[in-house]
Scaffold this motif. Structure first.
Motif, PDB file in Angstrom:
ATOM      1  N   MET A   1       0.851  -1.190   0.000  1.00 35.72           N
ATOM      2  CA  MET A   1       0.000   0.000   0.000  1.00 35.72           C
ATOM      3  C   MET A   1       0.891   1.246   0.000  1.00 35.72           C
ATOM      4  SD  MET A   1      -2.897   1.229   2.788  1.00 35.72           S
ATOM      5  CE  MET A   1      -3.788  -0.317   2.741  1.00 35.72           C
ATOM      6  N   ASN A   2       1.048   1.847  -1.176  1.00 37.73           N
ATOM      7  CA  ASN A   2       1.885   3.036  -1.298  1.00 37.73           C
ATOM      8  C   ASN A   2       1.134   4.319  -0.954  1.00 37.73           C
ATOM      9  OD1 ASN A   2       4.105   1.495  -2.314  1.00 37.73           O
ATOM     10  ND2 ASN A   2       3.071   1.402  -4.294  1.00 37.73           N
ATOM     11  N   TRP A   3      -0.188   4.274  -1.097  1.00 35.15           N
ATOM     12  CA  TRP A   3      -1.036   5.424  -0.816  1.00 35.15           C
ATOM     13  C   TRP A   3      -2.136   5.012   0.148  1.00 35.15           C
ATOM     14  CZ3 TRP A   3      -0.481  10.264  -3.365  1.00 35.15           C
ATOM     15  CH2 TRP A   3       0.495  10.283  -4.359  1.00 35.15           C
ATOM     16  N   ILE A   4      -2.535   5.950   0.988  1.00 30.76           N
ATOM     17  CA  ILE A   4      -3.685   5.734   1.866  1.00 30.76           C
ATOM     18  C   ILE A   4      -4.907   6.295   1.146  1.00 30.76           C
ATOM     19  CG2 ILE A   4      -4.722   6.234   4.096  1.00 30.76           C
ATOM     20  CD1 ILE A   4      -2.253   4.410   4.227  1.00 30.76           C
ATOM     21  N   LEU A   5      -5.893   5.459   0.932  1.00 26.46           N
ATOM     22  CA  LEU A   5      -7.106   5.872   0.214  1.00 26.46           C
ATOM     23  C   LEU A   5      -8.169   6.304   1.211  1.00 26.46           C
ATOM     24  CD1 LEU A   5      -8.829   5.986  -2.434  1.00 26.46           C
ATOM     25  CD2 LEU A   5      -9.506   3.632  -1.904  1.00 26.46           C
ATOM     26  N   ILE A   6      -8.719   7.489   0.995  1.00 25.46           N
ATOM     27  CA  ILE A   6      -9.843   7.935   1.824  1.00 25.46           C
ATOM     28  C   ILE A   6     -10.947   8.457   0.920  1.00 25.46           C
ATOM     29  CG2 ILE A   6      -8.291   8.516   3.738  1.00 25.46           C
ATOM     30  CD1 ILE A   6      -8.783  11.462   3.138  1.00 25.46           C
ATOM     31  N   GLN A   7     -12.142   8.501   1.478  1.00 20.47           N
ATOM     32  CA  GLN A   7     -13.301   9.046   0.774  1.00 20.47           C
ATOM     33  C   GLN A   7     -13.519  10.492   1.220  1.00 20.47           C
ATOM     34  OE1 GLN A   7     -14.644   7.071  -1.570  1.00 20.47           O
ATOM     35  NE2 GLN A   7     -13.201   5.484  -0.920  1.00 20.47           N
ATOM     36  N   LYS A   8     -14.061  11.286   0.326  1.00 25.38           N
ATOM     37  CA  LYS A   8     -14.233  12.702   0.622  1.00 25.38           C
ATOM     38  C   LYS A   8     -15.097  12.926   1.859  1.00 25.38           C
ATOM     39  CE  LYS A   8     -15.136  17.110  -1.674  1.00 25.38           C
ATOM     40  NZ  LYS A   8     -15.505  17.773  -2.962  1.00 25.38           N
ATOM     41  N   ASP A   9     -16.119  12.065   2.047  1.00 25.60           N
ATOM     42  CA  ASP A   9     -17.014  12.265   3.188  1.00 25.60           C
ATOM     43  C   ASP A   9     -16.382  11.860   4.516  1.00 25.60           C
ATOM     44  OD1 ASP A   9     -17.085   9.494   3.028  1.00 25.60           O
ATOM     45  OD2 ASP A   9     -19.185   9.375   2.444  1.00 25.60           O
ATOM     46  N   GLU A  10     -15.148  11.325   4.486  1.00 19.40           N
ATOM     47  CA  GLU A  10     -14.442  11.018   5.725  1.00 19.40           C
ATOM     48  C   GLU A  10     -13.717  12.242   6.284  1.00 19.40           C
ATOM     49  OE1 GLU A  10     -12.898   6.599   6.008  1.00 19.40           O
ATOM     50  OE2 GLU A  10     -12.246   7.460   4.100  1.00 19.40           O
ATOM     51  N   LEU A  11     -13.548  13.272   5.468  1.00 23.27           N
ATOM     52  CA  LEU A  11     -12.843  14.466   5.907  1.00 23.27           C
ATOM     53  C   LEU A  11     -13.693  15.295   6.856  1.00 23.27           C
ATOM     54  CD1 LEU A  11     -11.160  15.762   2.615  1.00 23.27           C
ATOM     55  CD2 LEU A  11     -10.009  14.787   4.613  1.00 23.27           C
ATOM     56  N   HIS A  12     -13.061  15.798   7.931  1.00 22.46           N
ATOM     57  CA  HIS A  12     -13.724  16.730   8.838  1.00 22.46           C
ATOM     58  C   HIS A  12     -13.640  18.136   8.243  1.00 22.46           C
ATOM     59  CE1 HIS A  12     -13.717  13.335  11.464  1.00 22.46           C
ATOM     60  NE2 HIS A  12     -12.420  13.395  11.735  1.00 22.46           N
ATOM     61  N   LEU A  13     -14.310  19.075   8.870  1.00 18.92           N
ATOM     62  CA  LEU A  13     -14.336  20.452   8.360  1.00 18.92           C
ATOM     63  C   LEU A  13     -12.943  21.076   8.316  1.00 18.92           C
ATOM     64  CD1 LEU A  13     -17.577  21.865  10.044  1.00 18.92           C
ATOM     65  CD2 LEU A  13     -17.266  21.148   7.658  1.00 18.92           C
ATOM     66  N   ASP A  14     -12.067  20.659   9.212  1.00 24.22           N
ATOM     67  CA  ASP A  14     -10.699  21.210   9.224  1.00 24.22           C
ATOM     68  C   ASP A  14      -9.759  20.428   8.303  1.00 24.22           C
ATOM     69  OD1 ASP A  14     -10.461  18.849  10.608  1.00 24.22           O
ATOM     70  OD2 ASP A  14      -9.491  19.719  12.377  1.00 24.22           O
ATOM     71  N   GLU A  15     -10.338  19.583   7.429  1.00 28.85           N
ATOM     72  CA  GLU A  15      -9.601  18.768   6.466  1.00 28.85           C
ATOM     73  C   GLU A  15      -8.691  17.746   7.140  1.00 28.85           C
ATOM     74  OE1 GLU A  15      -7.944  21.754   3.659  1.00 28.85           O
ATOM     75  OE2 GLU A  15      -9.446  20.913   2.287  1.00 28.85           O
ATOM     76  N   SER A  16      -9.101  17.289   8.297  1.00 28.61           N
ATOM     77  CA  SER A  16      -8.410  16.182   8.952  1.00 28.61           C
ATOM     78  C   SER A  16      -9.247  14.919   8.769  1.00 28.61           C
ATOM     79  CB  SER A  16      -8.194  16.466  10.437  1.00 28.61           C
ATOM     80  OG  SER A  16      -9.434  16.481  11.128  1.00 28.61           O
ATOM     81  N   VAL A  17      -8.623  13.776   9.017  1.00 29.24           N
ATOM     82  CA  VAL A  17      -9.327  12.500   8.912  1.00 29.24           C
ATOM     83  C   VAL A  17      -8.844  11.605  10.036  1.00 29.24           C
ATOM     84  CG1 VAL A  17      -7.606  11.554   7.303  1.00 29.24           C
ATOM     85  CG2 VAL A  17      -9.908  10.571   7.379  1.00 29.24           C
ATOM     86  N   THR A  18      -9.771  10.863  10.626  1.00 28.82           N
ATOM     87  CA  THR A  18      -9.450   9.931  11.706  1.00 28.82           C
ATOM     88  C   THR A  18      -9.624   8.518  11.191  1.00 28.82           C
ATOM     89  OG1 THR A  18     -10.221  11.511  13.383  1.00 28.82           O
ATOM     90  CG2 THR A  18     -10.013   9.197  14.042  1.00 28.82           C
ATOM     91  N   LEU A  19      -8.570   7.732  11.265  1.00 32.78           N
ATOM     92  CA  LEU A  19      -8.583   6.369  10.751  1.00 32.78           C
ATOM     93  C   LEU A  19      -8.427   5.378  11.894  1.00 32.78           C
ATOM     94  CD1 LEU A  19      -6.199   6.926   7.689  1.00 32.78           C
ATOM     95  CD2 LEU A  19      -8.709   7.044   7.727  1.00 32.78           C
ATOM     96  N   LYS A  20      -9.322   4.374  11.911  1.00 34.91           N
ATOM     97  CA  LYS A  20      -9.284   3.378  12.967  1.00 34.91           C
ATOM     98  C   LYS A  20      -9.278   1.956  12.421  1.00 34.91           C
ATOM     99  CE  LYS A  20     -11.815   6.346  16.221  1.00 34.91           C
ATOM    100  NZ  LYS A  20     -12.966   6.443  17.166  1.00 34.91           N
ATOM    101  N   ASP A  21      -9.227   1.811  11.115  1.00 35.08           N
ATOM    102  CA  ASP A  21      -9.322   0.497  10.493  1.00 35.08           C
ATOM    103  C   ASP A  21      -7.956   0.019  10.026  1.00 35.08           C
ATOM    104  OD1 ASP A  21      -8.892   2.196   8.389  1.00 35.08           O
ATOM    105  OD2 ASP A  21     -10.903   2.008   7.535  1.00 35.08           O
ATOM    106  N   GLU A  22      -7.936  -0.817   8.975  1.00 34.10           N
ATOM    107  CA  GLU A  22      -6.671  -1.366   8.498  1.00 34.10           C
ATOM    108  C   GLU A  22      -5.720  -0.291   7.982  1.00 34.10           C
ATOM    109  OE1 GLU A  22      -9.465  -1.202   5.073  1.00 34.10           O
ATOM    110  OE2 GLU A  22      -9.591  -1.972   7.121  1.00 34.10           O
ATOM    111  N   ARG A  23      -6.256   0.854   7.590  1.00 34.41           N
ATOM    112  CA  ARG A  23      -5.381   1.948   7.154  1.00 34.41           C
ATOM    113  C   ARG A  23      -4.559   2.479   8.314  1.00 34.41           C
ATOM    114  NH1 ARG A  23     -10.075   5.455   4.474  1.00 34.41           N
ATOM    115  NH2 ARG A  23     -11.032   4.679   6.407  1.00 34.41           N
TER     116      ARG A  23
END
Length: 238
Positions: A1-23
């Protein structure tokens, strides 16, 4: 996995993202990232970015968008049709489609195919995960459109295609290695992959009747995933 894939709706208003899964597990245990380290992120159907790790614990990683990158690759503007492959083969096809970002994939059961394949999880619920693995490999942002024609007629689908249809066959008249069509003129091209046993006589008569071009990848029999990989390489090279 060279890149971490996220979906747009996972982004918070401050453009941060919280990951708790295999990522998160990948970031913490494989990439071994720490606070202030950077991570390559692809946001599906949007773009490539650098995110900064602002917090990482045993349970979660919190990243925030730092900068926008130029697109890693331009998606291949082609469409591909497959005569219902074995589930293990379909996994490889879906992965490659995600890696190269082709426009669409269509799976249909031609007359010689085992229709029991439709019951596999790869065709019912897991298919998008395999596309994601390809996107994580290359940083491609485009998620292909996928159609499963379980209750549709494959010949009708081909005859109604609004564009050029190229059928792949070992004995094809046209050699794909000499294919020089500019990428920006390939938007409506459909490449058709048949069963690994080859097209039958009635199929070939049907293709000739519709005046489809029969193209070859070479004078050897290839498994479907290798034929697909060869096509993608040749298109990407151009």
């Amino acid at each position: 996995m060279n890149w971490i894939l996220i979906q747009k709706d996972e982004l918070h208003l401050d453009e941060s993202v919280t990951l708790k899964d295999e990522r998160h597990i990948h970031i913490r245990t494989i990439l071994k990232k720490r606070p202030d380290d950077e991570v390559q992120v692809v946001i599906q159907n949007e773009g490539n970015y650098i995110f900064r790790v602002i917090q990482i614990t045993d349970m979660e990683s919190i990243l925030v968008k730092k900068e926008t990158l130029s697109l890693t690759l331009n998606p291949l503007p082609i469409h591909c049709f497959f005569s219902l492959p074995r589930p293990q083969t379909a996994k490889k096809i879906l992965h490659l489609a995600g890696a190269y970002g082709i426009h669409s994939l269509s799976f249909f059961a031609t007359e010689t195919k085992n229709k029991e394949y439709w019951t596999s999880p790869i065709y019912t619920k897991d298919w998008n995960q395999w596309i994601h693995t390809g996107m994580c490999q290359t940083g491609n942002v485009h998620f292909p459109t996928v159609q499963f024609g379980q209750k549709k007629n494959w010949k009708e689908f081909l005859s109604n295609w609004d564009g050029n249809v190229f059928v792949l066959d070992r004995v094809g008249e046209f050699d794909l290695k000499t294919f020089k069509e500019p990428l920006d003129q390939m938007q409506n091209i459909l490449f058709v992959f048949g069963p690994e046993s080859g097209w039958n006589e009635n199929d070939m008569k049907y293709f000739n009747q519709l005046r489809y071009k029969i193209i070859t990848l070479g004078n050897i029999n290839l498994r479907t995933e290798f034929a697909f990989s060869s096509l993608l390489y040749l298109m990407f090279r151009n």
